[in-house]
Design a protein around this motif. Structure first.
Motif, PDB file in Angstrom:
ATOM      1  N   VAL A 199       0.882  -1.170   0.000  1.00  0.00           N
ATOM      2  CA  VAL A 199       0.000   0.000   0.000  1.00  0.00           C
ATOM      3  C   VAL A 199       0.920   1.221   0.000  1.00  0.00           C
ATOM      4  O   VAL A 199       1.806   1.345   0.836  1.00  0.00           O
ATOM      5  CB  VAL A 199      -0.901   0.020   1.255  1.00  0.00           C
ATOM      6  CG1 VAL A 199      -1.723   1.296   1.296  1.00  0.00           C
ATOM      7  CG2 VAL A 199      -1.799  -1.207   1.280  1.00  0.00           C
ATOM      8  N   TYR A 200       0.693   2.085  -0.971  1.00  0.00           N
ATOM      9  CA  TYR A 200       1.528   3.280  -1.079  1.00  0.00           C
ATOM     10  C   TYR A 200       0.937   4.423  -0.264  1.00  0.00           C
ATOM     11  O   TYR A 200      -0.260   4.652  -0.289  1.00  0.00           O
ATOM     12  CB  TYR A 200       1.621   3.743  -2.535  1.00  0.00           C
ATOM     13  CG  TYR A 200       2.328   2.768  -3.427  1.00  0.00           C
ATOM     14  CD1 TYR A 200       3.710   2.731  -3.462  1.00  0.00           C
ATOM     15  CD2 TYR A 200       1.614   1.890  -4.228  1.00  0.00           C
ATOM     16  CE1 TYR A 200       4.370   1.833  -4.285  1.00  0.00           C
ATOM     17  CE2 TYR A 200       2.265   0.993  -5.044  1.00  0.00           C
ATOM     18  CZ  TYR A 200       3.644   0.971  -5.074  1.00  0.00           C
ATOM     19  OH  TYR A 200       4.288   0.084  -5.880  1.00  0.00           O
ATOM     20  N   PHE A 201       1.787   5.121   0.436  1.00  0.00           N
ATOM     21  CA  PHE A 201       1.410   6.386   1.049  1.00  0.00           C
ATOM     22  C   PHE A 201       2.651   7.264   1.041  1.00  0.00           C
ATOM     23  O   PHE A 201       3.779   6.777   1.073  1.00  0.00           O
ATOM     24  CB  PHE A 201       0.813   6.221   2.447  1.00  0.00           C
ATOM     25  CG  PHE A 201       1.719   5.587   3.453  1.00  0.00           C
ATOM     26  CD1 PHE A 201       2.555   6.359   4.237  1.00  0.00           C
ATOM     27  CD2 PHE A 201       1.731   4.205   3.619  1.00  0.00           C
ATOM     28  CE1 PHE A 201       3.396   5.776   5.161  1.00  0.00           C
ATOM     29  CE2 PHE A 201       2.574   3.618   4.548  1.00  0.00           C
ATOM     30  CZ  PHE A 201       3.402   4.402   5.318  1.00  0.00           C
ATOM     31  N   PHE A 202       2.419   8.555   0.927  1.00  0.00           N
ATOM     32  CA  PHE A 202       3.528   9.469   0.723  1.00  0.00           C
ATOM     33  C   PHE A 202       3.797  10.387   1.918  1.00  0.00           C
ATOM     34  O   PHE A 202       4.854  10.985   2.005  1.00  0.00           O
ATOM     35  CB  PHE A 202       3.270  10.314  -0.531  1.00  0.00           C
ATOM     36  CG  PHE A 202       3.099   9.456  -1.744  1.00  0.00           C
ATOM     37  CD1 PHE A 202       4.194   8.919  -2.379  1.00  0.00           C
ATOM     38  CD2 PHE A 202       1.839   9.152  -2.227  1.00  0.00           C
ATOM     39  CE1 PHE A 202       4.054   8.101  -3.490  1.00  0.00           C
ATOM     40  CE2 PHE A 202       1.691   8.340  -3.343  1.00  0.00           C
ATOM     41  CZ  PHE A 202       2.800   7.813  -3.975  1.00  0.00           C
ATOM     42  N   ASN A 203       2.829  10.480   2.801  1.00  0.00           N
ATOM     43  CA  ASN A 203       3.031  11.330   3.971  1.00  0.00           C
ATOM     44  C   ASN A 203       2.090  10.868   5.075  1.00  0.00           C
ATOM     45  O   ASN A 203       1.348   9.897   4.914  1.00  0.00           O
ATOM     46  CB  ASN A 203       2.800  12.808   3.616  1.00  0.00           C
ATOM     47  CG  ASN A 203       1.430  13.038   3.002  1.00  0.00           C
ATOM     48  OD1 ASN A 203       0.448  12.442   3.422  1.00  0.00           O
ATOM     49  ND2 ASN A 203       1.363  13.911   2.006  1.00  0.00           N
ATOM     50  N   GLU A 204       2.119  11.546   6.192  1.00  0.00           N
ATOM     51  CA  GLU A 204       1.292  11.160   7.340  1.00  0.00           C
ATOM     52  C   GLU A 204      -0.205  11.223   7.014  1.00  0.00           C
ATOM     53  O   GLU A 204      -0.978  10.397   7.479  1.00  0.00           O
ATOM     54  CB  GLU A 204       1.606  12.056   8.548  1.00  0.00           C
ATOM     55  CG  GLU A 204       2.963  11.796   9.156  1.00  0.00           C
ATOM     56  CD  GLU A 204       3.099  10.395   9.730  1.00  0.00           C
ATOM     57  OE1 GLU A 204       2.159   9.910  10.394  1.00  0.00           O
ATOM     58  OE2 GLU A 204       4.155   9.783   9.510  1.00  0.00           O
ATOM     59  N   GLU A 205      -0.617  12.188   6.211  1.00  0.00           N
ATOM     60  CA  GLU A 205      -2.036  12.314   5.842  1.00  0.00           C
ATOM     61  C   GLU A 205      -2.484  11.105   5.027  1.00  0.00           C
ATOM     62  O   GLU A 205      -3.576  10.572   5.233  1.00  0.00           O
ATOM     63  CB  GLU A 205      -2.287  13.617   5.068  1.00  0.00           C
ATOM     64  CG  GLU A 205      -2.193  14.850   5.929  1.00  0.00           C
ATOM     65  CD  GLU A 205      -3.158  14.827   7.113  1.00  0.00           C
ATOM     66  OE1 GLU A 205      -4.353  14.524   6.929  1.00  0.00           O
ATOM     67  OE2 GLU A 205      -2.707  15.114   8.240  1.00  0.00           O
ATOM     68  N   ASP A 206      -1.644  10.670   4.083  1.00  0.00           N
ATOM     69  CA  ASP A 206      -1.971   9.473   3.299  1.00  0.00           C
ATOM     70  C   ASP A 206      -2.079   8.251   4.201  1.00  0.00           C
ATOM     71  O   ASP A 206      -2.974   7.419   4.040  1.00  0.00           O
ATOM     72  CB  ASP A 206      -0.907   9.217   2.221  1.00  0.00           C
ATOM     73  CG  ASP A 206      -0.978  10.185   1.072  1.00  0.00           C
ATOM     74  OD1 ASP A 206      -2.013  10.874   0.934  1.00  0.00           O
ATOM     75  OD2 ASP A 206      -0.005  10.249   0.295  1.00  0.00           O
ATOM     76  N   LEU A 207      -1.158   8.135   5.142  1.00  0.00           N
ATOM     77  CA  LEU A 207      -1.177   7.009   6.066  1.00  0.00           C
ATOM     78  C   LEU A 207      -2.460   7.012   6.891  1.00  0.00           C
ATOM     79  O   LEU A 207      -3.092   5.968   7.087  1.00  0.00           O
ATOM     80  CB  LEU A 207       0.043   7.030   6.978  1.00  0.00           C
ATOM     81  CG  LEU A 207       0.149   5.902   7.999  1.00  0.00           C
ATOM     82  CD1 LEU A 207       0.149   4.536   7.320  1.00  0.00           C
ATOM     83  CD2 LEU A 207       1.418   6.084   8.840  1.00  0.00           C
ATOM     84  N   LYS A 208      -2.869   8.181   7.376  1.00  0.00           N
ATOM     85  CA  LYS A 208      -4.120   8.276   8.136  1.00  0.00           C
ATOM     86  C   LYS A 208      -5.304   7.838   7.279  1.00  0.00           C
ATOM     87  O   LYS A 208      -6.198   7.138   7.753  1.00  0.00           O
ATOM     88  CB  LYS A 208      -4.335   9.705   8.634  1.00  0.00           C
ATOM     89  CG  LYS A 208      -3.409  10.099   9.760  1.00  0.00           C
ATOM     90  CD  LYS A 208      -3.620  11.551  10.152  1.00  0.00           C
ATOM     91  CE  LYS A 208      -2.572  12.019  11.135  1.00  0.00           C
ATOM     92  NZ  LYS A 208      -2.661  13.454  11.413  1.00  0.00           N
ATOM     93  N   LEU A 209      -5.312   8.232   6.011  1.00  0.00           N
ATOM     94  CA  LEU A 209      -6.399   7.853   5.110  1.00  0.00           C
ATOM     95  C   LEU A 209      -6.421   6.342   4.884  1.00  0.00           C
ATOM     96  O   LEU A 209      -7.483   5.716   4.912  1.00  0.00           O
ATOM     97  CB  LEU A 209      -6.259   8.592   3.773  1.00  0.00           C
ATOM     98  CG  LEU A 209      -7.355   8.341   2.746  1.00  0.00           C
ATOM     99  CD1 LEU A 209      -8.723   8.751   3.287  1.00  0.00           C
ATOM    100  CD2 LEU A 209      -7.048   9.099   1.459  1.00  0.00           C
ATOM    101  N   VAL A 210      -5.255   5.744   4.689  1.00  0.00           N
ATOM    102  CA  VAL A 210      -5.172   4.287   4.513  1.00  0.00           C
ATOM    103  C   VAL A 210      -5.723   3.580   5.744  1.00  0.00           C
ATOM    104  O   VAL A 210      -6.516   2.640   5.654  1.00  0.00           O
ATOM    105  CB  VAL A 210      -3.716   3.842   4.226  1.00  0.00           C
ATOM    106  CG1 VAL A 210      -3.557   2.336   4.366  1.00  0.00           C
ATOM    107  CG2 VAL A 210      -3.277   4.301   2.848  1.00  0.00           C
ATOM    108  N   ASN A 211      -5.328   4.028   6.925  1.00  0.00           N
ATOM    109  CA  ASN A 211      -5.811   3.418   8.172  1.00  0.00           C
ATOM    110  C   ASN A 211      -7.312   3.629   8.353  1.00  0.00           C
ATOM    111  O   ASN A 211      -8.015   2.724   8.821  1.00  0.00           O
ATOM    112  CB  ASN A 211      -5.043   3.959   9.366  1.00  0.00           C
ATOM    113  CG  ASN A 211      -3.624   3.436   9.415  1.00  0.00           C
ATOM    114  OD1 ASN A 211      -3.350   2.334   8.943  1.00  0.00           O
ATOM    115  ND2 ASN A 211      -2.724   4.218   9.965  1.00  0.00           N
TER     116      ASN A 211
END
Length: 118
Positions: free
Chosen positions: A53-65
């Motif tokens: 799963v790709y994420f580029f920053n903390e905001e992307d990581l929060k969205l994935v979670n």
């Protein structure tokens, strides 16, 4: 590199046996386990690439979670592909189990290799 090479980069079973101060039978078994470990690590790597799963920053990581949480807590609802949230959660759960099994396979082979050299 070293896992890809027969006899861990040495020239023969005899050389491996001498280098590790083990019998030729144990060296042969160790070389077979090297093949197994190389294959198991390859499978784990393939699994990781297929399930990344790709994420580029903390905001992307929060969205994935958040998506992960929603897929396991919301009532059944289909996405554009026709896959329900429950099915998506079940797929993620199966992938988690598969990943753990592949990791356990790698660990088991590595443990067997260590036992041969002790």
């Amino acid at each position: 590199g070293i896992l890809r090479s027969n006899y861990f980069g040495l020239q023969s079973i005899g050389e491996l046996s001498e280098k590790l101060s083990i019998s030729k039978d144990a060296a042969s078994e160790l070389n077979s386990l090297r093949d197994e470990l190389f294959f198991a690590i390859g499978q784990l790597g393939d699994f990781a690439v297929a399930n990344q799963v790709y994420f580029f920053n903390e905001e992307d990581l929060k969205l994935v979670n958040l998506i992960k949480e929603e897929s396991s807590s919301e009532p059944t609802e289909s996405d554009e592909s026709g896959t329900s949230k429950e099915e998506s959660a079940a797929q993620m759960s199966r992938a988690n189990v598969e990943g753990k099994k592949l990791f356990a396979d790698v660990l088991a082979v590595a443990t067997n290799m260590r036992a041969l050299t002790n």
